[in-house]
Enzyme design. Sequence first.
Site, short mmCIF file in Angstrom:
data_model
loop_
_atom_site.label_atom_id
_atom_site.label_comp_id
_atom_site.label_asym_id
_atom_site.label_seq_id
_atom_site.Cartn_x
_atom_site.Cartn_y
_atom_site.Cartn_z
N SER A 153 18.27 35.62 39.42
CA SER A 153 19.14 36.77 39.15
C SER A 153 18.36 37.91 38.50
CB SER A 153 20.33 36.30 38.30
OG SER A 153 21.32 37.28 38.22
N ASP A 248 28.31 35.82 46.78
CA ASP A 248 27.65 36.49 45.67
C ASP A 248 27.60 37.98 45.97
OD1 ASP A 248 25.92 37.44 43.72
OD2 ASP A 248 24.31 36.01 44.14
N HIS A 278 26.98 32.86 43.03
CA HIS A 278 25.87 33.28 42.18
C HIS A 278 25.70 32.29 41.03
CE1 HIS A 278 23.10 36.27 40.53
NE2 HIS A 278 23.56 35.92 39.35
#
Length: 305
Positions: A153, A248, A278
């Site tokens: 991320s 996501d 995610h």
Amino acid sequence: MAPQLAPEMRAVLDRLLAEDGPQPDPTILPPAEGRALSERLNRRWNTGTPVMARELVVETADGRRAYVYIPDTDTGGRAILYIHGGGWCFCSAATHEGAARQLAQACGAAVVTFDYRLAPEHRYPAGLEDCAAVWAGREAILPGRRWSVAGDSAGANLAMALMLRLAGRDLPQAGLMFYGVWDADFESPSYQAIADGPGLTRDKMRRFWDFYADAGARAHDPCLTPANAPDALLADLPPLYLNAAEIDPLCSDSQRLAARLHAVGRGDVFDLVPGVTHGFMQMSMWLPQSVAAFRRAGDIFREMT
């Protein structure tokens, strides 16, 4: 039509709701409160992760702690600097200990994690500068190894930014990038299709970006939005592995970056993991897709290095 959750992913989300109940959005709490909530909810993922052959805590040259995880499959030749996610604002080496252990076991290499300064108290480029300082002092942590970088991320964004900042000098051997933040286009297909989650939402990402960096800088600074980096910078990166979660808001970020990398003639590997949200790689104790994703990353890492 929006993609559908895999049954295993749905079971994890249902279990979290049953155990925790509805939780406030940490991005709309005062930073310290949001950070504490995120820390508490994410530390659960450290349960049941691989036991290491050795674990070390080493002080870095710039005075922070580096946490070193060495699996029994380690040959002594390679190491990975792993940069944790959390929207540049939340999480820590402690919340991602389980992920670091999984990565070490899957790759057969030592994995090093650390804490960097977090927004909004410390905006861009503070966190990136911390990553660069740890990278520059890596020999003092584990000498004599061939180093790669990894991140999930916002941590993947920082790992890529680190490589772009190095611009051909002292680059890692390879990069492992998990559902990274590569752009700030809130009208991309996935931002529109997955605007309301589950999990990460478009509004949360807007707030993370606002906490981290000025809007005016995002379009032209490749260390903020690597998907917009010049071809020459992308061409000079080391071999990369990228994955994306299908459900996501950031999915299009990875699809677009993978397309850019292919367009400049690179052979990087990109995987789209169907039916998961995610952050799914944090969930290895309950989610088989997480374990499989680490195993896949390990296989690709061995091929690249």
